[in-house]
Design an enzyme around this catalytic site. Structure first.
Site, mmCIF file in Angstrom:
data_model
loop_
_atom_site.group_PDB
_atom_site.id
_atom_site.type_symbol
_atom_site.label_atom_id
_atom_site.label_comp_id
_atom_site.label_asym_id
_atom_site.label_seq_id
_atom_site.Cartn_x
_atom_site.Cartn_y
_atom_site.Cartn_z
ATOM 1 N N CYS A 196 39.667 42.833 43.419
ATOM 2 C CA CYS A 196 38.338 42.465 42.898
ATOM 3 C C CYS A 196 38.388 41.131 42.151
ATOM 4 O O CYS A 196 39.105 40.984 41.158
ATOM 5 C CB CYS A 196 37.824 43.568 41.979
ATOM 6 S SG CYS A 196 36.408 43.108 40.967
ATOM 7 N N GLY A 197 37.604 40.156 42.612
ATOM 8 C CA GLY A 197 37.577 38.845 41.972
ATOM 9 C C GLY A 197 37.085 38.896 40.544
ATOM 10 O O GLY A 197 37.598 38.186 39.668
ATOM 11 N N HIS A 198 36.078 39.723 40.267
ATOM 12 C CA HIS A 198 35.563 39.854 38.896
ATOM 13 C C HIS A 198 36.652 40.406 37.971
ATOM 14 O O HIS A 198 36.787 39.969 36.816
ATOM 15 C CB HIS A 198 34.342 40.764 38.876
ATOM 16 C CG HIS A 198 33.172 40.232 39.644
ATOM 17 N ND1 HIS A 198 32.496 39.082 39.281
ATOM 18 C CD2 HIS A 198 32.565 40.685 40.759
ATOM 19 C CE1 HIS A 198 31.521 38.856 40.143
ATOM 20 N NE2 HIS A 198 31.546 39.812 41.049
ATOM 21 N N CYS A 199 37.419 41.375 38.468
ATOM 22 C CA CYS A 199 38.511 41.942 37.671
ATOM 23 C C CYS A 199 39.567 40.887 37.385
ATOM 24 O O CYS A 199 40.100 40.804 36.271
ATOM 25 C CB CYS A 199 39.138 43.123 38.404
ATOM 26 S SG CYS A 199 37.990 44.454 38.838
#
Length: 517
Positions: free
Chosen positions: A72-75
């Site tokens: 996950c890029g946001h993570c």
């Protein structure tokens, strides 16, 4: 730049496959392993799994847990701030700690806590795993620390006397004091709850009679002190209804903004996070003394609309220049005015710009009263727009193509900067090639950053809509897989997939249809 669409804005790597013998040996080793409840750390963040989760809850009074996915890029973007916040809390010997769970590997925990998106952060208090609190704070290190500190200790400091109150008021540009004669009252407890949530503002309480007197108060009141504009805003506590947490939160956030906000990288999150339904914007050239003076009339007009309309000034030569394309403007268009309705990004424009406070007030009120129609952006159609396999639609041509009763029209609404749109571009072109000779099927696309439609609001990219032939102005929202074969199956079945019947609605001749992103 994505501005909530406001004002505008994963690939899993293949794992290596081991030989059957090696895989069998590893499986046997796993079976021999005894699950451990040992608590390990990585960058001050506790690493949790099914076997040590209960132990972590029992050992830490306040535990904020991030449920993440490795891809996950946001993570990935949150990770450095999360680790920094974890280190800060640990170094302060705070009862609050941070932890994380790989929700893709720990599926039992993910299912137990209803994890459906990443990252999801939940706060566990006093070992209770049945009622975790959703994290509502900022996603930066300082914000995470403040949010946890508010829950670890008193969310509002107690001011004992006028001197301590005066020192608190002068300590920062914005502070909030709750004046309550009984700090155990329901209204006071509600104030503490608000203080726990609104971490961007410092909070305090006062109950002493001399502190009430020092600020001219005789009844319970929440006061917002600020070193700009009017200096102080009072919110009296209703003796019958008490305090409403949501309304007080809204009022504090609205009134903590300056009457006229300058759009910068530092203020943009406050502007879009305030929840004010309309933005009135003055675009000006900061290098022009004459245009700088236009802010005076703009400010005069703003006073009567606080909470309903946020007045914003945008210097087209600075950071604000990045949002000009969203409005169809260039720096040469300054000075000019626009009003934006935030729920659907509709833009309103004066027939002829007038910068007096009277003219601005009159225009704003007319928009609020529904007496002004929005100005819709439209690019010019390319000369060969209708000869390409994928037809290129613009605002001016959309209606005649999409609602042609003899055609089934499949439209991709996209943004040029959208990575998801870019990823499916080749598939869409291939789809256009496949159906270019079908008389009753049209594959088309529309750049939603340069074109606006009266009856359709696009809330995410890419958005795919199917407009079936025939009367009724029907629209079918496509929400399935974005590959050529699934697209073709959808088209061959007349705009439906057996395994996932799409939602169908009717597009009116006026109004808005807002599909899910």
């Amino acid at each position: 730049l994505v501005l909530s669409l406001a004002w505008l804005g994963l690939v899993l790597g293949d794992q290596e496959t081991k030989g059957e013998v090696v895989a069998k040996e590893e499986e046997e080793e796993k079976q021999d392993e005894v699950p451990s409840d040992e608590l390990k750390e990585e960058d001050s963040v506790l690493i949790l799994h099914e076997h040590n989760f209960a132990r972590a809850l029992s050992q830490h009074q306040l535990l904020l847990v991030e449920f993440y996915a490795p891809w996950c890029g946001h993570c990935q973007r949150l990770a450095p701030a999360y680790a920094e916040a974890a280190a800060t809390l640990r170094n302060e010997s705070s009862p609050a700690r941070l932890a994380k769970v790989d929700a893709t590997a720990q599926t039992a925990l993910a299912n137990e806590f209803g994890i459906t998106s990443y990252p999801t952060l939940k706060l566990f208090r006093d070992g209770n795993r049945t009622q975790p609190l959703a994290y509502t704070g900022p996603m930066d290190a300082e914000g995470i620390v403040r949010w946890m500190q508010r829950r670890a200790g008193p969310s509002a400091a107690l001011l004992q006397d006028p001197d301590s109150a005066a020192a608190f008021v002068s300590s920062q540009d914005l502070v909030v004091i709750g004046f309550f004669k009984d700090l155990g009252s329901k209204a006071a407890q509600m104030f503490y709850e608000v203080a726990s949530e609104v971490v961007e503002l410092p909070f305090a309480v006062a109950k002493a009679a001399d502190v009430f007197q020092a600020y001219g108060l005789s009844a319970d009141t929440v006061c917002l002190f600020k070193k700009f504009d009017e200096g102080r805003t009072d919110f009296p506590v209703d003796t019958m209804q008490g305090l409403d947490a949501a309304e007080l939160t809204r009022l504090l956030r609205v009134h903590s903004l300056k009457l006229v906000m300058e759009f910068t990288s530092e203020t943009s999150s406050k502007i879009f996070g305030a929840g004010i339904p309309h933005h009135m914007i003055l675009f000006f050239n900061g290098s022009s003394p004459a245009q700088l003076m236009l802010q005076d009339g703009f400010r005069e007009a703003a006073g009567g609309f606080r909470g309903k309309v946020l007045f914003v000034v945008v210097d087209v030569t600075g950071y604000g220049g990045e949002v000009l394309p969203f409005f169809g403007l260039s720096p040469a268009d300054a000075p000019t005015l626009r009003l934006v309705k935030m729920e659907n990004n509709r833009k309103y424009q004066m027939e002829q710009d007038s910068f007096s406070d009277v003219a601005i007030r009159t225009f704003v009120q007319a928009v609020l009263d529904g007496r002004v129609k929005p100005r819709l952006l439209s690019a010019e159609p390319p000369e060969d727009w209708d000869t390409r396999p994928v037809k290129v639609l613009v605002g001016k041509t959309f209606e005649q193509v999409a609602f042609d009763e003899t055609k089934n029209v499949f439209v991709k609404f996209y943004a040029p900067w959208c990575s998801h749109c870019q990823a499916m571009a080749a598939a869409w072109e291939e789809l256009g090639e496949r159906y270019k000779d079908h008389e009753d099927i049209v594959i088309a696309e529309l750049d939603s950053t340069a074109n606006e439609l009266e009856n359709i609001t696009i809330s995410g990219f890419p958005t795919l809509h199917y407009f079936p032939a025939g009367p009724g102005r029907k629209i079918v929202e496509y929400k399935s897989a974005r590959d050529v074969e699934t697209f073709s199956k959808f088209l061959e079945n007349g705009g439906t997939l057996p395994e996932e019947p799409p939602a169908v609605s009717k597009v009116p001749t006026s109004g808005t249809h807002s599909p899910s992103p």
